[in-house]
Motif scaffolding. Structure first.
Motif, short mmCIF file in Angstrom:
data_model
loop_
_atom_site.label_atom_id
_atom_site.label_comp_id
_atom_site.label_asym_id
_atom_site.label_seq_id
_atom_site.Cartn_x
_atom_site.Cartn_y
_atom_site.Cartn_z
N LYS B 228 0.82 -1.21 0.00
CA LYS B 228 0.00 0.00 0.00
C LYS B 228 0.85 1.26 0.00
CE LYS B 228 -3.71 0.10 2.75
NZ LYS B 228 -4.49 -0.19 3.97
N MET B 229 2.07 1.15 0.52
CA MET B 229 2.90 2.34 0.64
C MET B 229 3.54 2.73 -0.71
SD MET B 229 6.10 2.96 3.19
CE MET B 229 5.23 2.35 4.61
N ILE B 230 4.00 1.73 -1.45
CA ILE B 230 4.76 2.03 -2.67
C ILE B 230 3.97 2.88 -3.69
CG2 ILE B 230 5.94 0.97 -4.65
CD1 ILE B 230 6.87 -1.22 -2.76
N PRO B 231 2.67 2.63 -3.91
CA PRO B 231 1.97 3.50 -4.86
C PRO B 231 2.05 4.98 -4.50
CG PRO B 231 0.66 1.55 -4.46
CD PRO B 231 1.82 1.49 -3.49
N TYR B 232 2.09 5.31 -3.21
CA TYR B 232 2.23 6.72 -2.84
C TYR B 232 3.61 7.25 -3.24
CZ TYR B 232 -2.12 6.42 -0.29
OH TYR B 232 -3.44 6.26 0.01
N VAL B 233 4.62 6.39 -3.10
CA VAL B 233 5.97 6.80 -3.50
C VAL B 233 6.01 7.02 -5.01
CG1 VAL B 233 8.40 6.15 -3.51
CG2 VAL B 233 6.95 5.53 -1.56
N ILE B 234 5.39 6.09 -5.76
CA ILE B 234 5.35 6.24 -7.22
C ILE B 234 4.64 7.53 -7.60
CG2 ILE B 234 4.36 5.27 -9.34
CD1 ILE B 234 4.78 2.49 -8.14
N THR B 235 3.54 7.80 -6.93
CA THR B 235 2.78 9.01 -7.24
C THR B 235 3.59 10.25 -6.89
OG1 THR B 235 0.73 7.84 -6.88
CG2 THR B 235 0.62 10.24 -6.81
N GLY B 236 4.29 10.20 -5.77
CA GLY B 236 5.17 11.31 -5.41
C GLY B 236 6.21 11.53 -6.50
N PHE B 237 6.75 10.42 -6.99
CA PHE B 237 7.74 10.48 -8.06
C PHE B 237 7.14 11.15 -9.30
CE2 PHE B 237 9.53 8.50 -11.86
CZ PHE B 237 10.89 8.72 -11.68
N THR B 238 5.92 10.76 -9.68
CA THR B 238 5.30 11.37 -10.86
C THR B 238 5.02 12.85 -10.61
OG1 THR B 238 3.09 10.67 -10.15
CG2 THR B 238 4.25 9.23 -11.68
N ALA B 239 4.63 13.20 -9.37
CA ALA B 239 4.40 14.62 -9.06
C ALA B 239 5.72 15.38 -9.19
CB ALA B 239 3.83 14.77 -7.65
N GLY B 240 6.84 14.72 -8.79
CA GLY B 240 8.15 15.34 -8.94
C GLY B 240 8.49 15.61 -10.40
N LEU B 241 8.17 14.64 -11.27
CA LEU B 241 8.40 14.82 -12.71
C LEU B 241 7.61 16.02 -13.23
CD1 LEU B 241 8.31 11.18 -14.15
CD2 LEU B 241 10.25 12.76 -14.17
N THR B 242 6.33 16.08 -12.85
CA THR B 242 5.50 17.18 -13.31
C THR B 242 6.04 18.51 -12.77
OG1 THR B 242 3.55 15.80 -13.52
CG2 THR B 242 3.17 18.15 -13.25
N ALA B 243 6.48 18.50 -11.52
CA ALA B 243 7.04 19.71 -10.92
C ALA B 243 8.22 20.20 -11.75
CB ALA B 243 7.47 19.43 -9.47
N LEU B 244 9.07 19.28 -12.14
CA LEU B 244 10.25 19.63 -12.94
C LEU B 244 9.83 20.22 -14.29
CD1 LEU B 244 13.41 19.31 -13.32
CD2 LEU B 244 12.84 17.15 -14.46
N LEU B 245 8.90 19.51 -14.97
CA LEU B 245 8.49 19.93 -16.31
C LEU B 245 7.76 21.26 -16.28
CD1 LEU B 245 7.32 16.41 -17.50
CD2 LEU B 245 9.33 17.66 -18.34
N TRP B 246 6.90 21.41 -15.29
CA TRP B 246 6.08 22.62 -15.19
C TRP B 246 6.94 23.82 -14.83
CZ3 TRP B 246 1.52 24.28 -16.64
CH2 TRP B 246 0.97 25.43 -16.04
N SER B 247 7.78 23.67 -13.81
CA SER B 247 8.57 24.83 -13.35
C SER B 247 9.60 25.22 -14.40
CB SER B 247 9.24 24.53 -12.02
OG SER B 247 10.18 23.48 -12.18
N SER B 248 10.12 24.24 -15.14
CA SER B 248 11.13 24.59 -16.13
C SER B 248 10.48 25.23 -17.36
CB SER B 248 11.94 23.36 -16.53
OG SER B 248 11.16 22.50 -17.30
N ARG B 249 9.24 24.84 -17.63
CA ARG B 249 8.57 25.46 -18.78
C ARG B 249 8.37 26.95 -18.54
NH1 ARG B 249 6.05 25.35 -23.36
NH2 ARG B 249 3.92 26.08 -23.67
N LEU B 250 7.99 27.31 -17.31
CA LEU B 250 7.74 28.72 -17.00
C LEU B 250 8.99 29.40 -16.47
CD1 LEU B 250 4.32 28.26 -15.17
CD2 LEU B 250 4.72 28.80 -17.58
N ASN B 251 10.02 28.58 -16.18
CA ASN B 251 11.25 29.06 -15.58
C ASN B 251 11.01 29.68 -14.20
OD1 ASN B 251 13.95 28.99 -15.86
ND2 ASN B 251 14.13 31.05 -16.73
N CYS B 252 9.86 29.39 -13.62
CA CYS B 252 9.58 29.87 -12.26
C CYS B 252 8.42 29.06 -11.71
CB CYS B 252 9.20 31.36 -12.29
SG CYS B 252 7.54 31.67 -12.87
N ILE B 253 8.17 29.23 -10.41
CA ILE B 253 6.96 28.61 -9.88
C ILE B 253 6.27 29.62 -8.99
CG2 ILE B 253 7.58 27.55 -7.66
CD1 ILE B 253 6.32 25.05 -9.83
#
Lengths: 508, 330
Positions: B228-253
């Motif tokens: 049950k724990m690992i899916p949360y880690v995977i989701t956190g990982f995907t949120a991290g990917l989106t954070a990277l892509l989103w913040s770099s697209r705008l060059n800010c957050i």
């Protein structure tokens, strides 16, 4: 019983019922008299519950008529049945734990005051009146979650008696009761009979039918075999009529085992929160029975052994070596297996396919380079489907489409797939038909032939007597004694399971 | 539909899949095709232009990536409401981290990418621990962390934009490879990996088992806490990917960025056929669900529908999707 007007209150006439062309009841006719307790016995799948559901309006008969008080009636639904005065005390209680006793009794039939608001006072008074009718002292403001099983049953009966029930259907009411509670229940039933209520008592326990019923109706394979006056028939005769042959034929001949070849010894295993400690041992290739009443602690003992629930202390030896089991995974590694009594709740994943269910525990074996080899998985399950005579169109179908017997076989296959050395069966034949039962008994013997040692927990006396070479009997969380060979009979088991016969009166 | 009576006959006939194909078994796929046809008609001819289609994919990829992880959580019987806040939180931290390095450092970009994924995974682990060890209902636990992540990043940023100093950072999020934007590549690659994890690994099977019936899983000697724990880690990982892509697209957050992502992610999973009761769902379905949400938006814009009504259309599609699946089951 009032013999002067012992006429018929409710008659079932030539009732048949089919489900998608399969006939489960065949032209059954039974009369229920005023103020009698009529037993209804039969094996699983004999049609008892179908008949019960027809009387209470849940099913409609395919053909035949129902006669109530001399008039032909239609019972299209449960509410109509209730308004006619027909009530069920279900096997599984339909009580809401977070509500009070009186609120449960009136659930769906609340009394209202002049302004349309609930009249709690009227309901409390009426609830008290109903409970006193059952000679039961119970606080109507108590929460149902705080009640014992027996007390809950009294609440369920009060609920059923509301609206002046004249016919009470009781579906295996004693399965979860202790000996003392059963005797209390029987007194309540006698009291109700005196008040003119007719009771249809459905039970597996012939002894209870013998002691409480006036007459008994026996069903087999959807047919009414006969209706007998209880005083004129003994339990063996009931069983014969119920099964249609001598019961012993169901079981393969008993086996001899080497008493010195010990595979498992448990010393003073204590359950968390309980003061009793239990010790027992198991020999190689043996079928060891654990008998006792429901709630005597057998399931808890083995769940503690498997570490499915916390154990407190105690020592476990497997093949002479002391082991410490800290989790269910470690138990599996020590080649232990536990097949739960609660197949739906703890056994099968009903949305998984047959093959996904079978490989659930041993799945690691089908993994290479992190991926599951699905072809190997399906091939293996096809072997099990054949070997266990599982009736399935395809191993890719979800398990919920299959009968209880087939589901149970799949569940067994899952544990066999772990290649266990010690397999614990908890109520292995609950809720499955007699043929599947026979297959499972033969299967257990087959496992033992292959050197696997089996423990069978069962509340069915015949099963314990027919299957086991040694039997431990438990009561109140403690092993009371062990029986061997000719000692394994109903009298000895009941003696240990309930305590001394005379003790029933001593206990409060 | 045509051969209910026939028994499925697996290996003997290579066409058995098609013979046994039933439209009612694939509500998501059918819905997807119908919606696509509708969009082609409404948005003719703009909708079918390559530029428009890539645009749709780019738009949905940010929440789509998170939806892939969310699908795993929902199948395991949980939910994660914190992903939107988590994305802003991780995005902010990543830019702080990046700004520690010289403004033209390429290796800083690589380190920051790893940092974003790791910070996401750790944030997810925090959720997972609350749910399993803390035994807090997933809805409540992640409702709590949703506020925590959001509030922390607002505090760190002083409620203003967090700007990146690195002049190369924007290249990650706005990059294009083989004509397809980088976020879309990430979305597809993560989808393929998680699809294989879910369908073909022991972990994936156990996630389904735990979600379908936790007791059965426990009695089958499955380590349910870990599963049950690992899916949360995977989701956190995907949120991290989106954070990277989103913040770099705008060059800010901006600390209020990415709010509502959790709802889009859950919606994509649900439209894709994942059962909110757990135990059932697919990554392919979620991909289709996410794309469908993008198509609806695009179609409404092209059709000239008021932007105020777009949310209503979206809501309608979610309800219809669930109704279809529900009726199909019964």
């Amino acid at each position: 019983m009032n013999t002067q007007r012992s006429d018929v209150l409710f008659a079932i006439r030539n009732v048949s019922k089919e489900f998608s062309k399969v006939r489960v009841l065949n032209s059954v006719s039974i009369n229920l008299r005023r103020g009698e307790i009529l037993g209804l016995i039969g094996e699983n799948g004999a049609g008892k519950s179908t008949l019960m559901k027809i009387i209470s309006g849940i099913y409609q008969p395919t053909s035949g008529t129902l006669v109530y008080d001399g008039k032909e009636v239609d019972i299209p639904d449960y509410i109509t049945a209730k308004s006619l005065g027909i009530s069920i005390v279900p096997q599984e209680f339909n009580l809401i734990n977070t509500l009070k006793v009186y609120e449960n009794i009136f659930l769906g039939n609340e009394m209202r005051g002049p302004h349309g608001l609930l009249s709690k006072k009227m309901m409390r008074d009426e609830a008290r009146r109903q409970l006193s009718r059952l000679r039961t002292k119970l606080d109507v403001d108590a929460l149902v979650s705080d009640l014992s099983v027996a007390q809950k049953q009294m609440v369920e009966i009060s609920k059923a008696l509301l609206l002046n029930a004249r016919i009470l259907i009781m579906d295996e009411p004693t399965t979860t009761l202790t000996g003392y509670e059963v005797s209390v229940l029987f007194n309540v039933m006698k009291e109700l009979r005196r008040q003119g209520v007719s009771i249809l008592f459905i039970s597996h326990k012939l002894k209870e039918v013998k002691s409480i019923c006036d007459r008994v109706a026996i069903l087999r394979d959807g047919e009414l075999i006969s209706v007998e006056i209880v005083d004129l028939i003994d339990e063996a005769e009931m069983a014969r009529k119920m099964i249609g042959r001598d019961f012993t034929q169901v079981f393969p001949p008993k086996r001899d085992t080497d008493e010195t070849d010990e595979v498992l010894r448990v010393d003073h295993l204590k359950l968390a929160g309980l003061s009793t400690a239990n010790s027992f041992r198991l020999n190689r290739g043996e079928i060891l029975g654990f008998a006792g009443l429901v709630g005597s602690g057998r399931t808890e003992l083995f769940e503690a052994l498997m570490r499915l629930r916390p154990g407190d202390s105690g020592e476990i030896y497997i093949k002479g070596k002391k082991v410490v089991i800290r989790s269910p995974q470690e138990a599996v590694n020590y080649k232990l297996g536990y097949i739960s009594e609660d197949r739906q709740g703890k056994g099968i994943v009903s949305d998984f396919t047959i093959s996904q269910n079978i490989t659930l525990i041993a799945l690691a074996r089908y993994v290479s380079h992190l991926l599951i080899n699905k072809r190997a998985e399906i091939e293996k399950s096809e072997e099990y489907v054949k070997a266990f005579n599982i009736i399935a169109a395809s191993p890719k179908m979800a398990l919920r489409f299959f009968s209880g017997g087939n589901q149970q076989k799949v569940y067994l296959a899952r544990w066999v797939e772990t290649e266990p050395e010690i397999l614990i069966f908890d109520e292995p034949t609950r809720g499955i038909d007699v043929n599947a039962k026979k297959e499972i008994y033969e299967f257990i013997h087959h496992l033992c032939d292959n050197g696997i040692s089996c423990i069978v927990i069962s509340s069915e006396m015949e099963e314990i007597i027919g299957l086991c070479s040694r039997v431990y009997v438990m009561r109140e969380g403690k092993i009371q004694g062990v029986l061997k060979g000719k000692q394994i009979d109903e009298e000895h088991i009941m003696f240990l399971a309930t305590g001394i016969k005379g003790r029933i009166e001593d206990e409060q | 539909m045509n051969n209910d009576r026939q028994q499925p006959n697996r290996d003997s006939n290579p066409f058995s899949y098609f013979r046994n194909f039933r439209i009612s078994d694939h509500p998501t796929g059918i819905g997807f095709i119908l919606l696509f046809i509708l969009a082609v008609i409404v948005g003719w001819p703009t909708f079918l232009q390559l530029r428009n289609l890539t645009n749709i994919l780019r738009q949905i990829s940010y929440t789509g990536i998170i939806a892939l992880g969310m699908t795993m959580i929902i199948i395991s019987g949980g939910i994660d409401l914190s992903v939107g806040s988590m994305t802003a939180f991780v995005g902010g931290l990543t830019i702080f981290f990046l700004n520690l390095f010289p403004s033209d450092s390429v290796s800083a970009l690589i380190l920051a990418s790893i940092f974003a994924m790791a910070a996401g995974a750790v944030s997810g682990l925090f959720n997972g621990i609350l749910v399993t060890k803390g035994r807090i209902a997933p809805f409540i636990a992640t409702l709590g962390t949703m506020s925590i992540f959001r509030s922390l990043i607002q505090y760190f940023s002083g409620a203003g934009n967090i700007l990146s100093n690195n002049i190369l950072y924007a290249d990650i999020g706005s990059g294009v490879f083989l004509g397809i934007p980088v976020p879309v590549w990430v979305f597809l690659i993560v989808a393929v990996i998680l699809h294989i994890v879910l369908e073909n690994t022991r972990f994936g099977r156990y996630v389904c088992a735990v979600g379908a019936n936790e007791q059965v899983a426990r009695y089958s000697a499955i380590r349910i806490q870990i599963i049950k724990m690992i899916p949360y880690v995977i989701t956190g990982f995907t949120a991290g990917l989106t954070a990277l892509l989103w913040s770099s697209r705008l060059n800010c957050i901006n600390p209020s960025d990415c709010s509502g992502y959790e709802l889009d992610a859950i919606a994509a999973a649900v439209i894709g056929g994942t059962s909110m009761n757990g135990g059932k769902g697919s990554i392919i379905g979620t991909v289709m669900g996410a794309v469908m949400l993008g198509i609806i938006n695009n179609m409404l814009v092209l059709g000239g529908v008021s932007s105020y009504l777009q949310q209503a259309a979206r809501g309608l599609v979610i309800i219809v999707a669930v109704l279809l699946q529900y009726n199909n089951k019964n």
